[in-house]
Structures are given as C-alpha cells and as structure tokens.
Design a protein around this motif. Sequence first.
Motif, mmCIF file in Angstrom:
data_model
loop_
_atom_site.group_PDB
_atom_site.id
_atom_site.type_symbol
_atom_site.label_atom_id
_atom_site.label_comp_id
_atom_site.label_asym_id
_atom_site.label_seq_id
_atom_site.Cartn_x
_atom_site.Cartn_y
_atom_site.Cartn_z
ATOM 1 N N LEU A 6 39.453 50.183 42.269
ATOM 2 C CA LEU A 6 39.511 50.142 43.726
ATOM 3 C C LEU A 6 40.456 49.056 44.219
ATOM 4 O O LEU A 6 41.144 49.227 45.231
ATOM 5 N N GLU A 7 40.504 47.923 43.515
ATOM 6 C CA GLU A 7 41.373 46.824 43.941
ATOM 7 C C GLU A 7 42.843 47.213 43.913
ATOM 8 O O GLU A 7 43.657 46.642 44.632
ATOM 9 N N GLN A 8 43.188 48.191 43.099
ATOM 10 C CA GLN A 8 44.559 48.687 43.097
ATOM 11 C C GLN A 8 44.892 49.391 44.408
ATOM 12 O O GLN A 8 46.055 49.491 44.791
ATOM 13 N N ARG A 9 43.843 49.866 45.102
ATOM 14 C CA ARG A 9 44.039 50.568 46.369
ATOM 15 C C ARG A 9 43.832 49.655 47.572
ATOM 16 O O ARG A 9 44.275 49.964 48.671
ATOM 17 N N PHE A 10 43.111 48.535 47.394
ATOM 18 C CA PHE A 10 42.858 47.587 48.474
ATOM 19 C C PHE A 10 43.466 46.249 48.068
ATOM 20 O O PHE A 10 42.809 45.391 47.481
ATOM 21 N N THR A 11 44.729 46.084 48.406
ATOM 22 C CA THR A 11 45.498 44.944 47.910
ATOM 23 C C THR A 11 45.084 43.615 48.547
ATOM 24 O O THR A 11 45.456 42.553 48.047
ATOM 25 N N ASP A 12 44.340 43.643 49.655
ATOM 26 C CA ASP A 12 43.898 42.403 50.294
ATOM 27 C C ASP A 12 42.750 41.733 49.540
ATOM 28 O O ASP A 12 42.368 40.619 49.862
ATOM 29 N N GLY A 13 42.197 42.424 48.551
ATOM 30 C CA GLY A 13 41.111 41.858 47.776
ATOM 31 C C GLY A 13 39.752 42.371 48.207
ATOM 32 O O GLY A 13 39.569 42.806 49.343
ATOM 33 N N LEU A 14 38.781 42.313 47.273
ATOM 34 C CA LEU A 14 37.440 42.805 47.533
ATOM 35 C C LEU A 14 36.412 41.712 47.240
ATOM 36 O O LEU A 14 36.611 40.861 46.375
ATOM 37 N N LEU A 15 35.306 41.770 47.963
ATOM 38 C CA LEU A 15 34.190 40.853 47.787
ATOM 39 C C LEU A 15 32.941 41.657 47.446
ATOM 40 O O LEU A 15 32.883 42.872 47.687
ATOM 41 N N PRO A 16 31.906 41.024 46.881
ATOM 42 C CA PRO A 16 30.663 41.751 46.587
ATOM 43 C C PRO A 16 30.064 42.347 47.859
ATOM 44 O O PRO A 16 30.239 41.814 48.958
ATOM 45 N N PRO A 17 29.333 43.455 47.738
ATOM 46 C CA PRO A 17 28.730 44.082 48.938
ATOM 47 C C PRO A 17 27.681 43.192 49.558
ATOM 48 O O PRO A 17 27.030 42.388 48.881
ATOM 49 N N LEU A 18 27.490 43.348 50.876
ATOM 50 C CA LEU A 18 26.467 42.584 51.574
ATOM 51 C C LEU A 18 25.064 43.017 51.157
ATOM 52 O O LEU A 18 24.134 42.207 51.120
ATOM 53 N N GLU A 19 24.913 44.313 50.879
ATOM 54 C CA GLU A 19 23.620 44.856 50.452
ATOM 55 C C GLU A 19 23.817 45.522 49.097
ATOM 56 O O GLU A 19 24.145 46.706 49.013
ATOM 57 N N ALA A 35 31.556 47.365 47.401
ATOM 58 C CA ALA A 35 32.260 46.129 47.741
ATOM 59 C C ALA A 35 32.514 46.112 49.238
ATOM 60 O O ALA A 35 32.180 47.065 49.958
ATOM 61 N N ARG A 36 33.091 45.024 49.700
ATOM 62 C CA ARG A 36 33.607 44.925 51.067
ATOM 63 C C ARG A 36 34.990 44.290 50.995
ATOM 64 O O ARG A 36 35.284 43.529 50.068
ATOM 65 N N THR A 37 35.814 44.629 51.956
ATOM 66 C CA THR A 37 37.164 44.075 51.951
ATOM 67 C C THR A 37 37.118 42.603 52.324
ATOM 68 O O THR A 37 36.237 42.148 53.056
ATOM 69 N N ALA A 38 38.097 41.848 51.816
ATOM 70 C CA ALA A 38 38.126 40.402 52.042
ATOM 71 C C ALA A 38 38.211 40.069 53.524
ATOM 72 O O ALA A 38 37.657 39.066 53.985
ATOM 73 N N GLY A 39 38.884 40.917 54.298
ATOM 74 C CA GLY A 39 39.000 40.685 55.728
ATOM 75 C C GLY A 39 37.743 41.017 56.504
ATOM 76 O O GLY A 39 37.642 40.713 57.692
ATOM 77 N N GLY A 40 36.782 41.685 55.854
ATOM 78 C CA GLY A 40 35.509 41.986 56.492
ATOM 79 C C GLY A 40 35.511 43.204 57.382
ATOM 80 O O GLY A 40 34.517 43.478 58.055
ATOM 81 N N ASP A 41 36.597 43.989 57.399
ATOM 82 C CA ASP A 41 36.667 45.119 58.320
ATOM 83 C C ASP A 41 36.241 46.435 57.692
ATOM 84 O O ASP A 41 36.238 47.467 58.368
ATOM 85 N N ALA A 42 35.862 46.455 56.428
ATOM 86 C CA ALA A 42 35.440 47.700 55.787
ATOM 87 C C ALA A 42 34.436 47.407 54.687
ATOM 88 O O ALA A 42 34.493 46.363 54.021
ATOM 89 N N ARG A 43 33.488 48.345 54.515
ATOM 90 C CA ARG A 43 32.530 48.304 53.415
ATOM 91 C C ARG A 43 32.684 49.582 52.611
ATOM 92 O O ARG A 43 32.855 50.679 53.175
ATOM 93 N N LEU A 44 32.617 49.475 51.297
ATOM 94 C CA LEU A 44 32.925 50.579 50.395
ATOM 95 C C LEU A 44 31.663 51.044 49.677
ATOM 96 O O LEU A 44 30.893 50.226 49.162
ATOM 97 N N PHE A 45 31.469 52.371 49.648
ATOM 98 C CA PHE A 45 30.276 52.956 49.057
ATOM 99 C C PHE A 45 30.650 54.137 48.169
ATOM 100 O O PHE A 45 31.688 54.782 48.356
ATOM 101 N N LEU A 46 29.758 54.430 47.239
ATOM 102 C CA LEU A 46 29.808 55.678 46.483
ATOM 103 C C LEU A 46 28.619 56.512 46.921
ATOM 104 O O LEU A 46 27.485 56.017 46.946
ATOM 105 N N HIS A 47 28.862 57.766 47.311
ATOM 106 C CA HIS A 47 27.800 58.701 47.667
ATOM 107 C C HIS A 47 27.762 59.813 46.631
ATOM 108 O O HIS A 47 28.807 60.401 46.317
#
Length: 208
Positions: A6-19, A35-47
């Motif tokens: 995923l980090e290859q697709r989100f070059t700004d960096g990723l942080l652990p998920p809030l939940e 994960a969540r993006t380093a800028g805090g504007d997106a959260r990433l999930f698998l469904h």
Amino acid sequence: MLLAALEQRFTDGLLPPLEPQAIIHPNGFVKLPLARTAGGDARLFLHVWQRDSVDADAHDHRWAFASAVLRGELSHTSMDVTVTPGSTGRGGGGGGDGDLADAFAVARYQPQVGKHYFDVSRREKAVVDRRRTHVFSAGRRYGMEASAFHRAHALAGAMTFVARGLPQRPYARVLLDDETSMPVMKPWRRLGAVERQQYLRDALEALG
C-alpha cells in the motif's frame, strides 16, 4: 507485506489505524482496518464479504470514499434522492432501475458506544426519483460522495480495498419504509487473530 504494497500507492506515508481491531459488520462483511495516511485525511480498510449480501436499507455515509475491487464482484444501486422536512409515508412505485418515485422516512444514524442509534424525530421525507445499478468486478474502481444514497450487493468472497475520507457530519442517513420500521442491527463481532491473518494473506494474493 500488505502495508508495504500500500505504501507504494500512498507516497506520503502511512500510520497505524486508529481502531486496529477487525470486526464483522452487521451487513455481512469483515471490516479490517489497515492504516491511515500520515496527513490524517484518509483511513484505509479491507472489506471481505462472507456471504452473498444486500444492504437492508438504502443509505448514505458520513464520509466520501473510494474503493478498488480486489476479488469477486459487487454492485451498487445509486439513487437520486430529495430530502425534505415533514411527515412521511410510502409512495407508489416499485423496485428496479428507471424513473421511479418512492417516498421514504429518513432516519439519522449516529453510532454510539455499545449500541446503534436511529433518530426519526425530525420527520424528514426522502423521495427517490431514479435508480441506477452499476456492477464492479475485480480490477474495477469506484467512489462515492458522503451524500450519495445507495444499496450494495456483494457476492460471497468479494474483497475490496477502501479509502475513507474524514467525516463531513456526525450522522449518516437511512431510508425506511416508515418511521416504525427501524433496522435490526446485529452486534459487531470481533475477528480473531487467525482469521485476521488469513484475510490479510488473501488480500496479498489478490494484489499479486
């Protein structure tokens, strides 16, 4: 390994998920925070849908989202909806695509700790003027604004990667036949570590 992909697709960096806890959503799919993006504007999930499932009621979301289908197939029936204040009742018309005019009660869904809360005190009415169904198979991408009403149908085993934006309001809206037909929400079940690892392995395989 999945986060590295995923980090290859989100070059700004990723942080652990809030939940970090994975759960099984009452609508029948596994919701696994990634994960969540380093800028805090997106959260990433698998469904991952465990069975053929259809949303019980049309709804919108508190946030906009984008999704990519990793495996299987799902469809979304999007709706042109006008929401107005006032008393509600079920209008005429039926299901399917095309120019329809159905009236529904609107419940505002606001999640609270340990329970699901639906508020119909504003007596809002929604008129559905048109429905359109789009089918998405593996490799397809789609997105929706927070205010877009829709119903999803997924085949068992379908898997999607979801990037969710920041909440734009504290509630989502659900369309009901009338003010007494509240959705029956099953408890959210936590996912065990073994199950979680298997879903992550499946996602890596789907990503290739």
